[in-house]
Design a protein around this motif. Sequence first.
Motif, PDB file in Angstrom:
ATOM      1  N   GLY A 278      -5.372   4.223  -9.279  1.00  0.00           N
ATOM      2  CA  GLY A 278      -6.014   4.621  -7.615  1.00  0.00           C
ATOM      3  C   GLY A 278      -7.319   5.132  -7.567  1.00  0.00           C
ATOM      4  O   GLY A 278      -7.697   5.399  -6.330  1.00  0.00           O
TER       5      GLY A 278
ATOM      6  N   ASN B 126      -4.636   9.321  -1.216  1.00  0.00           N
ATOM      7  CA  ASN B 126      -3.724   9.518  -2.641  1.00  0.00           C
ATOM      8  C   ASN B 126      -2.841   8.281  -2.670  1.00  0.00           C
ATOM      9  O   ASN B 126      -1.775   8.482  -2.697  1.00  0.00           O
TER      10      ASN B 126
ATOM     11  N   TYR C 297      -9.338   3.533  -4.570  1.00  0.00           N
ATOM     12  CA  TYR C 297      -9.108   3.877  -3.148  1.00  0.00           C
ATOM     13  C   TYR C 297      -9.424   5.210  -2.968  1.00  0.00           C
ATOM     14  O   TYR C 297      -9.006   5.693  -1.625  1.00  0.00           O
ATOM     15  N   ARG C 298      -9.779   6.373  -3.674  1.00  0.00           N
ATOM     16  CA  ARG C 298      -9.924   7.553  -3.496  1.00  0.00           C
ATOM     17  C   ARG C 298     -11.361   7.830  -3.208  1.00  0.00           C
ATOM     18  O   ARG C 298     -12.037   8.287  -3.583  1.00  0.00           O
TER      19      ARG C 298
ATOM     20  N   THR D  83       1.189   5.300  -0.528  1.00  0.00           N
ATOM     21  CA  THR D  83       0.737   6.642  -0.641  1.00  0.00           C
ATOM     22  C   THR D  83       1.528   7.516  -1.309  1.00  0.00           C
ATOM     23  O   THR D  83       2.576   8.029  -0.454  1.00  0.00           O
TER      24      THR D  83
ATOM     25  N   ILE E  23      -2.354   3.817  -3.609  1.00  0.00           N
ATOM     26  CA  ILE E  23      -2.692   2.693  -4.693  1.00  0.00           C
ATOM     27  C   ILE E  23      -1.952   1.474  -4.096  1.00  0.00           C
ATOM     28  O   ILE E  23      -0.922   1.468  -3.228  1.00  0.00           O
TER      29      ILE E  23
ATOM     30  N   TRP F 280       1.004  -1.230  -0.019  1.00  0.00           N
ATOM     31  CA  TRP F 280      -0.071  -0.007   0.063  1.00  0.00           C
ATOM     32  C   TRP F 280       0.848   1.220   0.052  1.00  0.00           C
ATOM     33  O   TRP F 280       1.527   1.383   0.876  1.00  0.00           O
TER      34      TRP F 280
ATOM     35  N   ILE G 192      -1.486  10.464  -9.207  1.00  0.00           N
ATOM     36  CA  ILE G 192      -1.612   9.099  -9.530  1.00  0.00           C
ATOM     37  C   ILE G 192      -2.199   8.984 -10.807  1.00  0.00           C
ATOM     38  O   ILE G 192      -1.693   7.907 -11.802  1.00  0.00           O
TER      39      ILE G 192
END
Length: 517
Positions: A482, A492, A485-486, A458, A494, A456, A465
């Motif tokens: 990404g 920020n 996950y936003r 950031t 992925i 993970w 991204i």
Amino acid sequence: MEYFHVRFFRKITPSLVGLNHPKLNIMTVQTLPFSNLIEIDRRSATPVFRQIANGLMNLIRSGKLRPGYQLPASREMAGMMKLNRTTIVAAYEELRIQGWTEVVGKKGMFVSKQLPVINPKTFKAAALDGSVSSEKPDFYRQVSFTRPPFQELKPYQLIINDGYPDQRIAPLNSIFNRYKALLSRAYLHGMLMTGNSAGSLALRTELAAFLSKTRALSIGSENVLVTHGAQLAIFTAASMVLKPGSRVIVGDLNYVLADKLFEQLGATLIKVKVDQHGMDVDEVERICNDSRPDLLYIIPHHHHPTTVTLSAERRMKLLDLIRRYKLPVIEDDYDYDFHYENSPILPLASADHQGYVLYIGSISKTLAPTIRLGYLIGSEDFIWQASKLKQLVEIRGDVLFEESVAQLFSTGEMQRHIRRSVKLYRQRRDQFCDLLAASIGDMAHFTVPQGGMAVWTTFDMEYSIPELSKRLAVKGIYMNDGSLYRYNNDVNGIRLGFASLTDEEVLKFTKALKEVK
């Protein structure tokens, strides 16, 4: 239906004899150079008469043979094609049976005016005047996804996935060889028609033994439901518990497909903070004190997407909450076996939970993403009921495939594969993290995961991204943007999968990432 390849030549003006033409009021027979227009391949498995029939159908479709026009007599056509007349008669009969031609009295064979051609229809809504309406039908429920603009898929030299195993090292040949062997055994044919919707008994028995040994689950085959992937197991379990208006506790960062699934079932999500020690169990307790929710969904090992593990202290407190509030729980343990630093903590399902924990795992994450097998563990009655629900969607699974995978467990090949994979993936994790830190350490942050198959990562807020993803695509490398996950403006990050990458592929990716940052 087979269609024969037709060569296209300039249009030949037909001679006019015979049938009453609707406009010319004369008889029209088309005497095209059929021997040039219809190609015969005597090496083909398709009979010659059918090649002739297919060729004539194509000529009708192309407009070279027009509706209402007469075909040459069978004897004349046989001479033109240098074939036996019997072959032409058979071809003409094939056309007549399929509705392409019709016999008119004693005059001969004519191209039908009502051709058996299916015209494709639009799925767009029609207005009252017959034109296409701009309104959309709204009889169906909407799935809570944002529809992306259409993008044509392109081949990539390298794909950075979400965290999947390397199928190149999986014992897939053993599965396929076993499948072929079982396919030839007559006594199994009945199983194909009467197999239990809970899954192959052999696989359920092997899974029960494997999970009892590795996860301390006290279960038998009657506690196991086999599904086509862990996602279907989540769906089945959630469908048994939730109804419109239900409330589900999930992580504030969570496996997005589980969130969407719960919402699709009509549930409301209650989001709880996930930090470096896993889900905030104190917050779960406060929620339960106010009003017990209908379900808790948790990923205690290698949480998705952040890869953190629920601490032992929080695990013990959560088990107390489950018993005290009789809180139903879906425990998603999709890659429990892949732990690199020390022994993983036991699942919630291995402790005394009074039947409230539904345990879900994945065989796909052990072997390959294309091997769609998962499982759901619960009480005997729950699994029986769940198997009946599953039967409404899927009467039974692929019994032979499940039997073939069962053999991997019974022979110990699966266990050996897991041990080899853990050793290899740990090496790949170390190399990936070292090179990742060297390439983007000034713009991104990550913690080396203790297990799982992804890191993970950031990025600082000034780095986009989606823009990095576009730049990598130019180099032939796929990395998702990404967007999954936003969830809010504070994220920020992925997931960067490493398990399926060789040393050379890791080097190629990190080098390219450094160049495009």
